[in-house]
Design an enzyme around this catalytic site. Structure first.
Site, PDB file in Angstrom:
ATOM      1  N   CYS A   1      11.388  32.690  13.208  1.00 53.36           N
ATOM      2  CA  CYS A   1      10.838  33.601  12.074  1.00 53.36           C
ATOM      3  C   CYS A   1      10.196  32.738  11.085  1.00 53.36           C
ATOM      4  O   CYS A   1      10.874  32.538   9.780  1.00 53.36           O
ATOM      5  CB  CYS A   1      12.173  34.331  11.598  1.00 53.36           C
ATOM      6  SG  CYS A   1      12.227  35.832  12.740  1.00 53.36           S
ATOM      7  N   GLU A   2       9.180  31.989  11.291  1.00 52.88           N
ATOM      8  CA  GLU A   2       8.485  31.180  10.510  1.00 52.88           C
ATOM      9  C   GLU A   2       6.788  31.449  10.646  1.00 52.88           C
ATOM     10  O   GLU A   2       6.586  30.755  12.057  1.00 52.88           O
ATOM     11  CB  GLU A   2       8.702  29.718  10.415  1.00 52.88           C
ATOM     12  CG  GLU A   2      10.224  29.386  10.179  1.00 52.88           C
ATOM     13  CD  GLU A   2      10.681  29.480   8.667  1.00 52.88           C
ATOM     14  OE1 GLU A   2       9.632  29.273   7.800  1.00 52.88           O
ATOM     15  OE2 GLU A   2      11.951  29.623   8.343  1.00 52.88           O
TER      16      GLU A   2
ATOM     17  N   PRO B   1      10.911  -0.079  20.928  1.00 55.68           N
ATOM     18  CA  PRO B   1      10.336   1.019  21.017  1.00 55.68           C
ATOM     19  C   PRO B   1      11.182   2.265  21.304  1.00 55.68           C
ATOM     20  O   PRO B   1      12.116   2.163  22.285  1.00 55.68           O
ATOM     21  CB  PRO B   1       9.425   0.733  22.173  1.00 55.68           C
ATOM     22  CG  PRO B   1      10.254  -0.153  23.167  1.00 55.68           C
ATOM     23  CD  PRO B   1      11.089  -1.221  21.907  1.00 55.68           C
ATOM     24  N   GLY B   2      10.983   3.660  20.989  1.00 56.21           N
ATOM     25  CA  GLY B   2      11.668   4.637  21.245  1.00 56.21           C
ATOM     26  C   GLY B   2      10.594   5.631  22.102  1.00 56.21           C
ATOM     27  O   GLY B   2      10.532   5.849  23.168  1.00 56.21           O
ATOM     28  N   ARG B   3       9.727   6.121  21.159  1.00 55.76           N
ATOM     29  CA  ARG B   3       8.730   7.032  21.537  1.00 55.76           C
ATOM     30  C   ARG B   3       7.939   6.546  22.615  1.00 55.76           C
ATOM     31  O   ARG B   3       7.608   7.333  23.819  1.00 55.76           O
ATOM     32  CB  ARG B   3       7.791   7.345  20.435  1.00 55.76           C
ATOM     33  CG  ARG B   3       6.343   8.199  20.729  1.00 55.76           C
ATOM     34  CD  ARG B   3       5.452   8.035  19.584  1.00 55.76           C
ATOM     35  NE  ARG B   3       6.100   7.843  18.437  1.00 55.76           N
ATOM     36  CZ  ARG B   3       6.273   8.946  17.452  1.00 55.76           C
ATOM     37  NH1 ARG B   3       6.391  10.201  17.940  1.00 55.76           N
ATOM     38  NH2 ARG B   3       7.119   8.594  16.462  1.00 55.76           N
TER      39      ARG B   3
ATOM     40  N   TYR C   1      11.673  12.622  20.307  1.00 54.32           N
ATOM     41  CA  TYR C   1      11.553  13.473  18.880  1.00 54.32           C
ATOM     42  C   TYR C   1      11.430  14.930  18.809  1.00 54.32           C
ATOM     43  O   TYR C   1      10.905  15.539  18.041  1.00 54.32           O
ATOM     44  CB  TYR C   1      10.877  12.707  18.044  1.00 54.32           C
ATOM     45  CG  TYR C   1      10.847  11.203  17.711  1.00 54.32           C
ATOM     46  CD1 TYR C   1      11.993  10.847  17.201  1.00 54.32           C
ATOM     47  CD2 TYR C   1      10.192  10.045  18.200  1.00 54.32           C
ATOM     48  CE1 TYR C   1      12.274   9.305  16.944  1.00 54.32           C
ATOM     49  CE2 TYR C   1      10.480   8.847  17.999  1.00 54.32           C
ATOM     50  CZ  TYR C   1      11.338   8.350  17.425  1.00 54.32           C
ATOM     51  OH  TYR C   1      11.579   7.098  17.005  1.00 54.32           O
TER      52      TYR C   1
ATOM     53  N   TYR D   1       5.107  16.581  11.267  1.00 54.84           N
ATOM     54  CA  TYR D   1       3.950  15.539  10.979  1.00 54.84           C
ATOM     55  C   TYR D   1       2.710  16.108  11.329  1.00 54.84           C
ATOM     56  O   TYR D   1       1.913  15.315  11.596  1.00 54.84           O
ATOM     57  CB  TYR D   1       4.300  14.666  11.840  1.00 54.84           C
ATOM     58  CG  TYR D   1       5.655  13.930  12.254  1.00 54.84           C
ATOM     59  CD1 TYR D   1       6.286  13.363  10.974  1.00 54.84           C
ATOM     60  CD2 TYR D   1       6.266  14.104  13.446  1.00 54.84           C
ATOM     61  CE1 TYR D   1       7.748  12.767  11.050  1.00 54.84           C
ATOM     62  CE2 TYR D   1       7.534  13.432  13.465  1.00 54.84           C
ATOM     63  CZ  TYR D   1       8.153  12.936  12.451  1.00 54.84           C
ATOM     64  OH  TYR D   1       9.330  12.333  12.702  1.00 54.84           O
TER      65      TYR D   1
HETATM   66  C1  LIG Z   1      14.206   0.757  12.736  1.00 51.74           C
HETATM   67  C2  LIG Z   1      13.397   1.633  13.812  1.00 51.74           C
HETATM   68  N1  LIG Z   1      13.197   1.078  14.929  1.00 51.74           N
HETATM   69  C3  LIG Z   1      12.652   1.718  16.047  1.00 51.74           C
HETATM   70  C4  LIG Z   1      12.132   2.954  15.860  1.00 51.74           C
HETATM   71  C5  LIG Z   1      11.409   3.758  16.897  1.00 51.74           C
HETATM   72  O1  LIG Z   1      10.220   3.736  16.618  1.00 51.74           O
HETATM   73  P1  LIG Z   1       9.213   4.719  17.790  1.00 51.74           P
HETATM   74  O2  LIG Z   1      10.065   5.401  18.385  1.00 51.74           O
HETATM   75  O3  LIG Z   1       7.943   4.999  17.039  1.00 51.74           O
HETATM   76  O4  LIG Z   1       8.861   3.575  18.719  1.00 51.74           O
HETATM   77  C6  LIG Z   1      12.210   3.658  14.537  1.00 51.74           C
HETATM   78  C7  LIG Z   1      11.821   4.863  14.383  1.00 51.74           C
HETATM   79  O5  LIG Z   1      11.980   5.711  13.402  1.00 51.74           O
HETATM   80  C8  LIG Z   1      13.164   3.045  13.365  1.00 51.74           C
HETATM   81  O6  LIG Z   1      13.351   3.426  12.319  1.00 51.74           O
END
Ligand SMILES: Cc1ncc(COP(=O)(O)O)c(C=O)c1O
Length: 435
Positions: A364-365, A294-296, A393, A337
């Site tokens: 400027c958009e 997970p990132g987000r 992000y 998005y």
């Molecule tokens: C291969 C892969 N792993 C993990 C992530 C993390 O995704 P998220 O931030 O939605 O959890 C991404 C996001 O693009 C990804 O491409």
């Protein structure tokens, strides 16, 4: 807040209204932070980062590993925090890998991904002894150039299970028509595994898949897992290969608006594990270690963006534009998005709301819009607006468009704020220019 309960789900865990009636996070008054550090300012709540990490790691237990996907936000101070919670890391370039090393990450906790790795990326992975997630046949040639004869680099093969999760089209990555992963349906996944098994510089330890981002419906993961397990049956039968590890990727969604109700990290991990363990048992397969990335879902809820209101333009009967001192240069997501956000007046989060206003940036958009039809108390120039859910992000994709320096970042915890990234200056804009 006007609707305190509903907005709590988009704010960091420590958010509250303090004695002065201001919104505070991590024990720090957001209006004060804006005054001290200037705006736009990104504020990360340490307690929320830790809580999100722990939600994943405690759900996972010793059944596998949780990697933080550094692309969401990769400041070394942030990565150090994630490392202290025991998470591994996935990176997508030699640059991100460098940030991870600066943060003190040991190579064996790192995975390098990417659909078009350069020789330098593969070399950086090898030097760090990271795991390489192979995502194209050209990498086999790069590996022969990078890894000395007699040595092997740990690898996983990224496959595309052909599942299209219900999310924004632009962030669905697992379907057949995608630049990511070897397609299972088209037979490329099997061919890549065969090639990896026969490669004298590759130690193939597992498979990898990632079906998309900002996903609320876990059924897509279960469907993908079934397809991966069928592939594993085929790989065992035809090639004698059984993965030790299976990465199911990241993608768990977060709440950006009061209407969003994403599944918890615990449900995410349990659903994946249930699908893996149950599906493996039905097929008589050995259960590999489960990896998630997970990132987000880790960085996103922990961060808020602060902006100061400047120009206000009322077009009678049409719309009121409220311009702030940031915008698409620090948060491209609404433009990229069609992402939606809540907006909160930091000095009066519970104030009575007026008519809807559209919060725009200073770029400027015409499309430099942060929030359409935000519900806020009547605003004046100088007011501080907080956008929750800004931890992932946003800064990661920030630019210097229009010659705008990028914002500062502070980490807050128990009433203390710590600058973890200074604000850029106009001198920084010249750092790479050859005059
Ligand atoms: C291969 C892969 N792993 C993990 C992530 C993390 O995704 P998220 O931030 O939605 O959890 C991404 C996001 O693009 C990804 O491409």
């Amino acid at each position: 807040m006007t609707d305190a309960g509903a907005l709590a789900r988009v704010l960091p865990a420590t958010a509250r209204v303090n004695g002065r009636g201001h919104l505070e996070v991590g024990g720090c008054d957001l209006v004060e932070l804006a005054r001290t550090y200037g705006t736009p300012l990104y504020v990360y709540d340490e307690a929320t980062v830790r809580a999100r990490c722990r939600a994943f790691t405690s759900a996972m237990g010793d059944r596998g590993e949780v990697l933080y996907s550094a692309k969401a936000f990769a400041s070394p101070a942030f990565l150090r925090l994630v490392a202290s919670e025991g998470l591994g890391l996935d990176v997508v370039s030699a640059g991100e890998l460098h940030l991870a090393r600066v943060a003190g990450y040991a190579g064996d906790r790192l995975h390098l991904l990417g659909n078009n790795k350069a020789l330098e990326d593969v070399a950086a992975a090898w030097e760090a002894r990271a795991t390489l997630v192979i995502d194209g046949f050209h990498e086999f040639d790069l590996l022969r150039r990078v890894v000395p004869a007699g040595h092997r680099i740990r690898c996983q093969v990224r496959v595309s299970p052909g599942v299209r999760p219900r999310t924004h089209d632009f962030i669905a990555t697992g379907q057949l028509d995608s630049k990511f992963g070897f397609s299972i349906e088209a037979g490329a996944a099997r061919a890549a595994v065969e090639r990896a098994l026969g490669h004298d510089r590759v130690e193939l330890v597992g498979l990898h898949s990632h079906i998309g981002s900002q996903i609320f419906e876990l059924a897509g993961y279960v469907a993908a897992m079934e397809i991966l397990l069928d592939l594993m049956v085929e790989l065992r039968r035809d090639l004698g290969f059984e993965p030790e590890r299976l990465s199911a990727g990241g993608g768990l969604g977060i709440a950006y608006t009061r209407d969003d109700a994403p599944p918890s990290p615990e449900r995410f991990v349990e659903t994946l594990w249930g699908a893996l363990e149950g599906g493996a048992a039905r097929r008589g397969l050995r259960v590999p270690r489960l990896l998630v990335e997970p990132g987000r879902a880790i960085a996103g809820p922990a961060g808020v963006a602060l902006y100061t209101v400047g120009a206000i333009k009322e077009i009678a009967g049409v719309r009121t534009y409220v311009a702030v001192d940031g915008g698409m240069g620090d948060n491209i997501r609404p433009k990229l998005y069609a992402a939606r956000y809540e907006a909160i007046l930091a000095s009066d989060p519970e104030g009575e709301v007026g008519g809807p206003v559209t919060i725009v940036g200073k770029y400027c958009e015409s499309t430099d819009v942060l929030v359409v039809d935000a519900r806020l108390p009547r605003l004046r120039p100088g007011d501080v607006i907080c956008l929750p859910g800004a931890g992932a992000y946003c800064l990661a994709m920030a630019s210097n468009y229009n010659g705008m320096p990028r914002p500062a970042v502070v980490m807050v915890n128990e009433g203390r704020a710590r600058l973890i990234r200074r604000r850029e200056t106009v001198q920084d804009l010249l750092a790479t220019e050859v005059l």
